[in-house]
Design a protein around this motif. Structure first.
Motif, short mmCIF file in Angstrom:
data_model
loop_
_atom_site.label_atom_id
_atom_site.label_comp_id
_atom_site.label_asym_id
_atom_site.label_seq_id
_atom_site.Cartn_x
_atom_site.Cartn_y
_atom_site.Cartn_z
N ASN A 118 0.85 -1.19 0.00
CA ASN A 118 0.00 0.00 0.00
C ASN A 118 0.88 1.24 0.00
O ASN A 118 1.84 1.31 0.77
N ILE A 119 0.54 2.21 -0.81
CA ILE A 119 1.34 3.42 -0.87
C ILE A 119 1.39 4.13 0.48
O ILE A 119 2.34 4.86 0.78
N GLU A 120 0.40 3.89 1.34
CA GLU A 120 0.40 4.49 2.68
C GLU A 120 1.59 4.01 3.52
O GLU A 120 1.95 4.65 4.50
N ASP A 121 2.19 2.88 3.14
CA ASP A 121 3.34 2.35 3.86
C ASP A 121 4.66 2.92 3.35
O ASP A 121 5.72 2.60 3.88
N ALA A 122 4.60 3.74 2.32
CA ALA A 122 5.79 4.29 1.68
C ALA A 122 6.04 5.73 2.12
O ALA A 122 5.14 6.41 2.61
N ILE A 123 7.24 6.18 1.90
CA ILE A 123 7.57 7.60 1.99
C ILE A 123 7.52 8.12 0.56
O ILE A 123 8.13 7.53 -0.35
N VAL A 124 6.78 9.18 0.34
CA VAL A 124 6.62 9.76 -0.99
C VAL A 124 7.30 11.13 -1.00
O VAL A 124 7.00 11.98 -0.17
N VAL A 130 9.11 10.05 -6.10
CA VAL A 130 10.04 9.05 -5.59
C VAL A 130 9.29 8.31 -4.49
O VAL A 130 8.81 8.92 -3.54
N ILE A 131 9.19 6.98 -4.64
CA ILE A 131 8.50 6.16 -3.67
C ILE A 131 9.55 5.31 -2.95
O ILE A 131 10.32 4.60 -3.59
N LEU A 132 9.57 5.40 -1.63
CA LEU A 132 10.59 4.76 -0.81
C LEU A 132 9.96 3.78 0.17
O LEU A 132 9.02 4.14 0.88
N ASN A 133 10.49 2.58 0.21
CA ASN A 133 10.11 1.60 1.22
C ASN A 133 11.10 1.77 2.37
O ASN A 133 12.26 1.35 2.27
N PRO A 134 10.66 2.38 3.49
CA PRO A 134 11.60 2.65 4.58
C PRO A 134 12.09 1.40 5.29
O PRO A 134 13.16 1.40 5.88
N ALA A 135 11.33 0.32 5.21
CA ALA A 135 11.71 -0.92 5.91
C ALA A 135 12.96 -1.55 5.30
O ALA A 135 13.80 -2.06 6.03
N CYS A 136 13.08 -1.50 3.97
CA CYS A 136 14.23 -2.15 3.33
C CYS A 136 15.10 -1.19 2.55
O CYS A 136 16.05 -1.61 1.89
N ARG A 137 14.77 0.11 2.61
CA ARG A 137 15.57 1.16 1.96
C ARG A 137 15.67 0.97 0.45
O ARG A 137 16.68 1.26 -0.16
N LEU A 138 14.57 0.48 -0.16
CA LEU A 138 14.47 0.39 -1.62
C LEU A 138 13.57 1.51 -2.10
O LEU A 138 12.60 1.87 -1.43
N ALA A 139 13.88 2.05 -3.27
CA ALA A 139 13.08 3.15 -3.81
C ALA A 139 13.07 3.09 -5.33
O ALA A 139 13.85 2.36 -5.94
#
Length: 151
Positions: A86-92, A113-122
């Protein structure tokens, strides 16, 4: 890890904070490793500093600080590439362009830029919203409403 950035000089970087871009940023597809840095004296402006090319740093902001209703529609397949359900779980974050005339500043709402903070992938992804523009006007002389969440 010590780096010597063109914009920020020598920095001691925590390697666990490095973000890996799956496809790179548009125009910088060959650069995959970045770190987010605060802009001195600003609560909302951040910088994407390339680790692969220390001459490259791009200003970014949380778009909801300027556009509280910003809600990019991103394809499920794109979100899956960085492990987000869900995009709500990302940093935008959105890249801004500030020319010499600050009144002509723009923000790229079309390709956040969409960032997954849990695994530092973007990755930089294309929003399906037709109303969002690559060069949306941005007023920088007013204080934005929010801060960059999670940066």
């Amino acid at each position: 890890m010590l780096i010597n950035s063109k914009r920020f000089g020598q920095l001691d970087i925590d390697e666990t904070k490095i973000i890996t871009f799956i496809n790179g940023l548009l125009g910088f597809e060959h650069l995959k490793k970045y770190i987010i840095l605060d802009h001195p004296g600003s609560d909302f402006l951040k910088w994407l500093q390339s680790i692969d090319d220390l001459d490259i740093s791009l200003p970014v902001v949380d778009p909801t600080a300027f556009f509280p209703d910003y809600s990019p529609r991103i394809s499920r397949d794109d979100l899956d590439t960085i492990g987000i359900k869900n995009i709500e779980d990302a940093i935008v974050l959105c890249i801004i362009t500030v020319p010499s005339d600050i009144q002509k500043a723009t923000i790229n709402l079309k390709a956040p830029v969409i960032l997954n903070p849990a695994c530092r992938l973007a990755d930089q992804m294309i929003a399906e919203n037709s109303e969002y523009k690559v060069k949306h006007p941005l007023t920088l002389n007013e204080k934005p409403e929010g801060r960059c969440a999670g940066c």
